[in-house]
Write a protein that holds these residues in place. Structure first.
Motif, PDB file in Angstrom:
ATOM      1  N   GLU A 131     -68.086 -74.177 -36.980  1.00 39.94           N
ATOM      2  CA  GLU A 131     -67.008 -74.044 -37.969  1.00 39.94           C
ATOM      3  C   GLU A 131     -67.499 -73.302 -39.211  1.00 39.94           C
ATOM      4  OE1 GLU A 131     -65.911 -78.169 -38.134  1.00 39.94           O
ATOM      5  OE2 GLU A 131     -64.301 -77.896 -36.644  1.00 39.94           O
ATOM      6  N   ASN A 134     -67.687 -69.626 -38.432  1.00 39.02           N
ATOM      7  CA  ASN A 134     -66.330 -69.059 -38.414  1.00 39.02           C
ATOM      8  C   ASN A 134     -65.846 -68.807 -39.844  1.00 39.02           C
ATOM      9  OD1 ASN A 134     -63.823 -68.333 -37.085  1.00 39.02           O
ATOM     10  ND2 ASN A 134     -62.991 -70.225 -37.968  1.00 39.02           N
ATOM     11  N   GLN A 180     -65.383 -78.446 -23.580  1.00 40.73           N
ATOM     12  CA  GLN A 180     -64.443 -78.712 -24.671  1.00 40.73           C
ATOM     13  C   GLN A 180     -64.794 -77.835 -25.890  1.00 40.73           C
ATOM     14  OE1 GLN A 180     -64.914 -82.874 -25.365  1.00 40.73           O
ATOM     15  NE2 GLN A 180     -63.896 -82.767 -27.352  1.00 40.73           N
ATOM     16  N   GLU A 183     -63.962 -74.139 -25.451  1.00 39.30           N
ATOM     17  CA  GLU A 183     -62.531 -73.856 -25.624  1.00 39.30           C
ATOM     18  C   GLU A 183     -62.173 -73.812 -27.097  1.00 39.30           C
ATOM     19  OE1 GLU A 183     -60.648 -76.703 -22.969  1.00 39.30           O
ATOM     20  OE2 GLU A 183     -60.429 -75.119 -21.459  1.00 39.30           O
ATOM     21  N   TYR A 184     -62.758 -74.732 -27.822  1.00 42.43           N
ATOM     22  CA  TYR A 184     -62.512 -74.759 -29.259  1.00 42.43           C
ATOM     23  C   TYR A 184     -63.058 -73.481 -29.903  1.00 42.43           C
ATOM     24  CZ  TYR A 184     -62.688 -76.310 -34.131  1.00 42.43           C
ATOM     25  OH  TYR A 184     -62.535 -76.392 -35.482  1.00 42.43           O
ATOM     26  N   ALA A 186     -63.516 -70.597 -28.601  1.00 41.58           N
ATOM     27  CA  ALA A 186     -62.714 -69.428 -28.220  1.00 41.58           C
ATOM     28  C   ALA A 186     -61.408 -69.362 -29.018  1.00 41.58           C
ATOM     29  CB  ALA A 186     -62.418 -69.474 -26.726  1.00 41.58           C
ATOM     30  N   SER A 187     -60.973 -70.523 -29.552  1.00 39.22           N
ATOM     31  CA  SER A 187     -59.717 -70.544 -30.295  1.00 39.22           C
ATOM     32  C   SER A 187     -59.905 -70.164 -31.769  1.00 39.22           C
ATOM     33  CB  SER A 187     -59.114 -71.954 -30.216  1.00 39.22           C
ATOM     34  OG  SER A 187     -59.821 -72.823 -31.101  1.00 39.22           O
ATOM     35  N   LEU A 188     -61.129 -70.045 -32.211  1.00 37.66           N
ATOM     36  CA  LEU A 188     -61.358 -69.775 -33.640  1.00 37.66           C
ATOM     37  C   LEU A 188     -61.197 -68.289 -33.942  1.00 37.66           C
ATOM     38  CD1 LEU A 188     -64.402 -72.177 -34.248  1.00 37.66           C
ATOM     39  CD2 LEU A 188     -62.024 -72.522 -34.956  1.00 37.66           C
ATOM     40  N   SER A 189     -60.588 -68.021 -35.107  1.00 41.00           N
ATOM     41  CA  SER A 189     -60.184 -66.646 -35.410  1.00 41.00           C
ATOM     42  C   SER A 189     -61.344 -65.667 -35.514  1.00 41.00           C
ATOM     43  CB  SER A 189     -59.408 -66.647 -36.729  1.00 41.00           C
ATOM     44  OG  SER A 189     -60.262 -67.156 -37.759  1.00 41.00           O
ATOM     45  N   LYS A 227     -61.906 -70.695 -16.599  1.00 39.53           N
ATOM     46  CA  LYS A 227     -61.042 -71.082 -17.728  1.00 39.53           C
ATOM     47  C   LYS A 227     -60.699 -69.875 -18.593  1.00 39.53           C
ATOM     48  CE  LYS A 227     -63.010 -75.728 -18.393  1.00 39.53           C
ATOM     49  NZ  LYS A 227     -61.901 -76.595 -18.018  1.00 39.53           N
ATOM     50  N   ILE A 229     -62.943 -67.879 -20.012  1.00 33.26           N
ATOM     51  CA  ILE A 229     -63.974 -67.592 -21.029  1.00 33.26           C
ATOM     52  C   ILE A 229     -65.112 -66.824 -20.344  1.00 33.26           C
ATOM     53  CG2 ILE A 229     -65.631 -68.588 -22.668  1.00 33.26           C
ATOM     54  CD1 ILE A 229     -63.655 -70.933 -23.016  1.00 33.26           C
TER      55      ILE A 229
END
Ligand SMILES: Cc1ncc(COP(=O)(O)O)c(C=O)c1O
Ligand SMILES: N[C@@H](CCCC[NH3+])C(=O)O
Length: 417
Positions: A131, A134, A180, A183-184, A186-189, A227, A229
């Motif tokens: 985080e 990111n 998990q 996936e998280y 990959a979702s971050l901008s 998935k 990724i």
């Protein structure tokens, strides 16, 4: 060929007698063979030639600029764990696109430095770090390329202090949580997932833990693909062991063949982070006997190098071969080679048969090219020793001996105290 060898009764590094360096530079000193570094890198490189790969030398093993420059010129990248190591790698001319960055505690400043340097990827060790990266990337309007460092819970069967891939170790993200967290991620901008990483420990002398960890990683990469990724880089870390005493580690070729077999069919670029196997046997620490002292129990050879110069024996009980610089008819005695530091743990060899060195003799502590100088300190206000790089019949002082002024150079006495 061993580049530390005897000729006419004298130990040489390549074509330079160690005694000559001792006479001109003084003792103690670290001495490295450029030819050995080159050979070790080229052997490793050649072992993986049939698959796409990048070799990132673990800078923590030996971070001298000249060494990094030598490896960089051969096409080697860098595995770093701090802003300081990044700085060194860049100054040494290593291509930033071949730099991977691991470590459980990357600071915001370090993350920013690495993002601005456009390194190949961050090997992420926790959700909070992900985080943070990111957030910093967003502020800089960049995308951070990342791999998750996965902890596969494989026992590397090495010294507990240098095991890193077990559940109880602080490193990486537990394999059970990896999906998990991918996936998280990959979702971050401002994150681009590009890799998967593991490093299970150091000085592994058996190939099976590497194989076990690689199998886990291959399964992970395949499942991630399902998935959606895509993993471009599979970074399998470092850890290949070397012979210090009577270990029989796999050769880079044996190691490569076993791993390539497991990875077959996977469309990835492999990344490796070897440190010790490149640097360990490329260096020695040369020291001089100051005094000898015999007791009822054993013989002490007191030398001018100490635990602050080579910490491995003290920290891990590691064995380093001890050799005389001048070949002689030494009989062996039972005892310790100790330094001048005020600690009982200050030894370079302990409770073993050692040559019966006499005052003034030069002693080579072998296999000290990895985690030698880099772990040294100024304890007991001992100036750090120089590093010498030998290339054929020439030697270069690639780090000078510290002076007393260096010791206090960063300190001051407040005037109004
Ligand atoms: C992440 C990482 N990569 C690479 C290495 C280099 O290991 P070795 O010197 O055993 O090859 C280490 C140290 O163990 C490490 O922590
Ligand atoms: N410092 C250790 C190796 C640790 C590797 C760091 N990940 C040694 O001297 O053997």
């Amino acid at each position: 060929m061993n580049h530390f060898h005897y000729m006419n009764g004298e130990m040489y590094c390549e074509e330079v007698p160690l005694k000559k360096i001792a006479d001109e530079v003084g003792t103690p000193f670290y001495v490295y063979s450029a030819a050995t570094f080159k050979k070790h890198f080229e052997d490793f490189e050649a072992s993986f030639k049939e698959v796409p790969h990048i070799i990132c030398f673990a800078v923590k093993a030996n971070s001298n600029l000249a060494v990094l420059n030598l490896l960089g010129k051969l096409g080697c990248g860098a595995d770093i764990v701090s802003g300081g190591e990044l700085y060194r790698a860049l100054k040494a001319g290593i291509d930033s696109k071949k730099i991977v960055y691991a470590g459980v505690g990357k600071t915001e400043e370090e993350i920013e430095f690495a993002l601005k340097s456009d390194i190949l990827m961050f090997n992420i060790e926790s959700l909070q770090e992900l985080e943070k990266i990111n957030e910093v990337a967003k502020r800089l309007n960049k995308k951070a390329r990342i791999a998750l460092r996965v902890n596969p819970n494989v026992d590397p069967k090495t010294h507990p202090y240098i095991s890193t891939g077990l559940k109880k170790n602080k490193f990486g993200i537990p394999i059970e949580k990896a999906y998990q967290e991918y996936e998280y991620a990959a979702s971050l901008s401002n994150i681009e997932v590009v890799g998967a990483h593991c490093h299970i420990g150091s000085q592994l002398t058996d190939v099976s833990p590497f194989v076990d960890a690689t199998k886990i990683m291959v399964e992970l990469v395949k499942n991630l693909k399902d998935k959606g990724i895509e993993i471009k880089y599979l970074d399998l870390g470092g850890g290949l062991g070397i012979k210090y005493k009577d270990e029989t580690p796999p050769s880079p070729k044996e190691y490569a063949d076993k791993l390539i077999d497991v990875i077959k069919g996977l469309d990835v670029t492999l990344v490796f982070e070897p440190g010790r196997v490149i640097a360990g046997n490329a260096g020695a620490l040369v020291t001089k006997v100051l005094y000898t002292k015999d007791t009822e129990l054993k013989s002490f050879k007191i030398v001018d190098a100490a635990m602050n110069d080579l910490m491995r024996p003290t920290l891990y009980g590691s064995y380093h071969e001890i050799k005389p610089v001048k070949e002689g008819n030494y009989k062996n005695v039972y005892g310790d080679i100790v330094g001048p530091i005020c600690e009982t743990g200050d030894f370079l060899a302990k409770d073993r048969d050692i040559p019966d060195f006499q005052q003034g003799d030069l002693v080579a502590v072998m296999s000290a090219g990895a985690y030698g100088f880099t772990m040294s300190s100024n304890y007991n206000s001992r100036p750090r020793v120089p590093e010498i790089l030998v290339n054929k019949d020439k030697y270069y002082i690639v780090r000078r001996r510290e002076t007393y002024d260096d010791l206090i150079g960063l300190e001051c006495i407040p005037e109004d105290l």
